[in-house]
Design a protein around this motif. Sequence first.
Motif, PDB file in Angstrom:
ATOM      1  N   SER A  75      54.119  24.359  60.310  1.00 50.95           N
ATOM      2  CA  SER A  75      53.763  22.940  60.424  1.00 50.95           C
ATOM      3  C   SER A  75      52.872  22.669  61.640  1.00 50.95           C
ATOM      4  N   VAL A  76      53.256  23.198  62.810  1.00 51.19           N
ATOM      5  CA  VAL A  76      52.494  22.912  64.043  1.00 51.19           C
ATOM      6  C   VAL A  76      51.057  23.447  63.963  1.00 51.19           C
ATOM      7  N   PRO A  77      50.845  24.733  63.571  1.00 46.58           N
ATOM      8  CA  PRO A  77      49.459  25.205  63.453  1.00 46.58           C
ATOM      9  C   PRO A  77      48.637  24.367  62.474  1.00 46.58           C
ATOM     10  N   LEU A  78      49.260  23.955  61.343  1.00 49.10           N
ATOM     11  CA  LEU A  78      48.535  23.128  60.365  1.00 49.10           C
ATOM     12  C   LEU A  78      48.149  21.775  60.969  1.00 49.10           C
ATOM     13  N   VAL A 111      59.806  21.732  52.176  1.00 53.07           N
ATOM     14  CA  VAL A 111      58.637  22.611  52.083  1.00 53.07           C
ATOM     15  C   VAL A 111      57.349  21.788  52.096  1.00 53.07           C
ATOM     16  N   LEU A 112      57.339  20.679  51.345  1.00 49.62           N
ATOM     17  CA  LEU A 112      56.148  19.819  51.329  1.00 49.62           C
ATOM     18  C   LEU A 112      55.868  19.249  52.711  1.00 49.62           C
ATOM     19  N   TRP A 113      56.933  18.821  53.389  1.00 48.47           N
ATOM     20  CA  TRP A 113      56.739  18.233  54.715  1.00 48.47           C
ATOM     21  C   TRP A 113      56.078  19.252  55.651  1.00 48.47           C
ATOM     22  N   VAL A 114      56.558  20.489  55.574  1.00 50.79           N
ATOM     23  CA  VAL A 114      56.015  21.549  56.438  1.00 50.79           C
ATOM     24  C   VAL A 114      54.532  21.792  56.127  1.00 50.79           C
ATOM     25  N   LEU A 115      54.198  21.797  54.831  1.00 52.92           N
ATOM     26  CA  LEU A 115      52.826  22.114  54.432  1.00 52.92           C
ATOM     27  C   LEU A 115      51.860  20.947  54.676  1.00 52.92           C
ATOM     28  N   LYS A 120      44.592  16.528  73.472  1.00 49.77           N
ATOM     29  CA  LYS A 120      45.655  17.559  73.468  1.00 49.77           C
ATOM     30  C   LYS A 120      47.031  16.896  73.379  1.00 49.77           C
ATOM     31  N   THR A 121      47.211  15.844  74.205  1.00 49.30           N
ATOM     32  CA  THR A 121      48.495  15.117  74.171  1.00 49.30           C
ATOM     33  C   THR A 121      48.735  14.549  72.777  1.00 49.30           C
ATOM     34  N   ASN A 122      47.659  14.033  72.170  1.00 47.63           N
ATOM     35  CA  ASN A 122      47.781  13.438  70.839  1.00 47.63           C
ATOM     36  C   ASN A 122      48.280  14.456  69.816  1.00 47.63           C
ATOM     37  N   VAL A 123      47.695  15.658  69.836  1.00 50.78           N
ATOM     38  CA  VAL A 123      48.107  16.684  68.854  1.00 50.78           C
ATOM     39  C   VAL A 123      49.543  17.095  69.102  1.00 50.78           C
ATOM     40  N   LEU A 124      49.889  17.293  70.369  1.00 48.02           N
ATOM     41  CA  LEU A 124      51.254  17.740  70.680  1.00 48.02           C
ATOM     42  C   LEU A 124      52.283  16.684  70.269  1.00 48.02           C
ATOM     43  N   LEU A 125      51.969  15.418  70.537  1.00 48.29           N
ATOM     44  CA  LEU A 125      52.907  14.348  70.151  1.00 48.29           C
ATOM     45  C   LEU A 125      53.038  14.256  68.635  1.00 48.29           C
ATOM     46  N   THR A 126      51.901  14.399  67.924  1.00 49.46           N
ATOM     47  CA  THR A 126      51.970  14.342  66.443  1.00 49.46           C
ATOM     48  C   THR A 126      52.856  15.468  65.923  1.00 49.46           C
ATOM     49  N   SER A 127      52.744  16.663  66.543  1.00 47.37           N
ATOM     50  CA  SER A 127      53.522  17.810  66.071  1.00 47.37           C
ATOM     51  C   SER A 127      54.997  17.694  66.416  1.00 47.37           C
ATOM     52  N   LEU A 161      63.447  25.964  62.300  1.00 50.35           N
ATOM     53  CA  LEU A 161      62.582  25.930  63.492  1.00 50.35           C
ATOM     54  C   LEU A 161      61.334  26.782  63.274  1.00 50.35           C
ATOM     55  N   ALA A 162      61.523  27.939  62.618  1.00 47.32           N
ATOM     56  CA  ALA A 162      60.379  28.828  62.365  1.00 47.32           C
ATOM     57  C   ALA A 162      59.374  28.140  61.439  1.00 47.32           C
ATOM     58  N   LEU A 163      59.874  27.457  60.396  1.00 42.43           N
ATOM     59  CA  LEU A 163      58.980  26.720  59.480  1.00 42.43           C
ATOM     60  C   LEU A 163      58.177  25.682  60.260  1.00 42.43           C
ATOM     61  N   TRP A 164      58.889  24.998  61.174  1.00 36.51           N
ATOM     62  CA  TRP A 164      58.262  23.916  61.935  1.00 36.51           C
ATOM     63  C   TRP A 164      57.225  24.463  62.911  1.00 36.51           C
ATOM     64  N   PHE A 165      57.632  25.456  63.720  1.00 32.75           N
ATOM     65  CA  PHE A 165      56.730  25.951  64.776  1.00 32.75           C
ATOM     66  C   PHE A 165      55.629  26.856  64.238  1.00 32.75           C
TER      67      PHE A 165
END
Length: 606
Positions: free
Chosen positions: A424-427, A348-352, A374-381, A417-421
């Motif tokens: 986590s990704v929007p954050l 949960v912490l990792w996701v947040l 854009k590439t940077n954000v996508l790679l980080t996520s 996957l839902a937690l991640w996408f």
Amino acid sequence: EAGRLDAPAPGLESSGRLVLKGLFDFCQASEGKRPSENLGQVLFGERIEPSPYKFTFNKVETCKLVCTKTYHTEKAEDKQKLDFLKKSMLLNYQHHWIVDNMPVTWCYDVEDGQRFCNPGFPIGCYITDKGHAKDACVINSEFHERDTFYIFNHVDIKIYYHVVETGSMGARLVAAKLEPKSFKHTHIDKPDCSGPPMDISNKASGEIKIAYTYSISFEEEKNIRWASRWDYILESMPHTHIQWFSIMNSLVIVLFLSGMVAMIMLRTLHKDIARYNQMDSTEDAQEEFGWKLVHGDIFRPPRKGMLLSVFLGSGTQILIMTFVTLFFACLGFLSPANRGALMTCAVVLWVLLGTPAGYVAARFYKSFGGEKWKTNVLLTSFLCPGIVFADFFIMNLILWGEGSSAAIPFGTLVAILALWFCISVPLTFIGAYVGFKKNAIEHPVRTNQIPRQIPEQSFYTKPLPGIIMGGILPFGCIFIQLFFILNSIWSHQMYYMFGFLFLVFIILVITCSEATILLCYFHLCAEDYHWQWRSFLTSGFTAAYFLIYAIHYFFSKLQITGTASTILYFGYTMIMVLIFFLFTGTIGFFACFWFVTKIYSVVKVD
């Protein structure tokens, strides 16, 4: 809520074998719904099944029959079940039962008059054809037939309770202990728990009947409070003195390193800076030497700056997650009584913590002069989490193919996957947006147009020897703790020493920082200004030693057979190694970044 014995992967008691195809043929509970597990338990492969052993408070039972299992060795299906039972006894598989969230323990005497309380007890044991008693067969002198299996088909359970004086009168369970026994009941329909032990010869044929029975008694225990009911299990684990020894050992390393760093910081740097700042700019300009010479190149963007910034983002996420999880564990929120709480908390912490990851990656990528945000954000996520998830998914496919109960249900995978996408990704995007909006990090010195040539380096200031040396000291601080952590994952022992672990975590952070700063200083003095990747890899190399240790542990401590189990062990180990690499590498980079910024901000540059 006692558990049916089902392989609680990843890991089984003592044998450490992970997957055994098939399902055990024990007594099943007729009705009763399965208790639900939390996310952490599901990820760790713990499944709780309802039990057919039923009892009522303060109602003593003696030799009560649970069920009888009959095997005809001529029938292929029965023979398969019996062989499976024999194989599990040979590998020392264990029952893990819980009642009122307490493990039912089997306590026995070990050397030095100490009692060890094991939170599981074996299915049975085996006497070899040479008459050698394996594992639990040593507890009874009646187990002596050669090439024979003895099954523990009877348990004496003793429930200890504490009467609550205040409020409504009631009692609380403070301990549950059992003693496994083996009886070949003379009258199977009316068992009396007498007679010789229940033996199954390896060459047995014909009909074999196994009657499963239990006795239960209750005893009031005035001395144990409900709050401290776990103590007797934890106290029997004789590790504390080793822990203090390892902490002392780590502290000596830290003191040695701190002394070195302090000496460099105060004496050498102080002298250097005083000398540089006193120089008369005209005459002595030619005589500059050491780390001041590279001031025009020190903040030159590294090669593969995109990848480095992504690693730093993910590493920051892991660093904060580890710190907060261990902090909560220290305060006692994540004790072994809350099954799966540690893993749930970490996930949960990792996701947040997507926001700090995006922010750090964006800030550094911008300071490295990167444009492709854009590439940077996508790679980080997606890069590091994607590698971990792919590895985890492959491991899960293997478990699923082997028919293990530890395989994670499809619904849980979708939830992860839902937690991640969805969270986590929007954050991460929000963090990156804030990071890119801010001005680039200001450096204390300007970078020259033309890169300076790096002189020929001696052996120990070349990149590789420095990186290999850098990982040794941090690993030296943690390897004893690592042994207990690996034991708790693979050999199903409880891990509860979070205070020690938190201390070791702090020591690891200090050691990684100091070792990296030391090596960074030596390289700058040798006029090599490529410090960014080197500082990340120097402390990140601790993970390579972790991997070597995990391989050593595999061959020396676990007797794992079968391809699937071996792949599982190394698959899960690789996830841990990657996380550890990002975590230690990030510490090293930040320490070195702080050091370089500090020393170049106090020296006068023309």
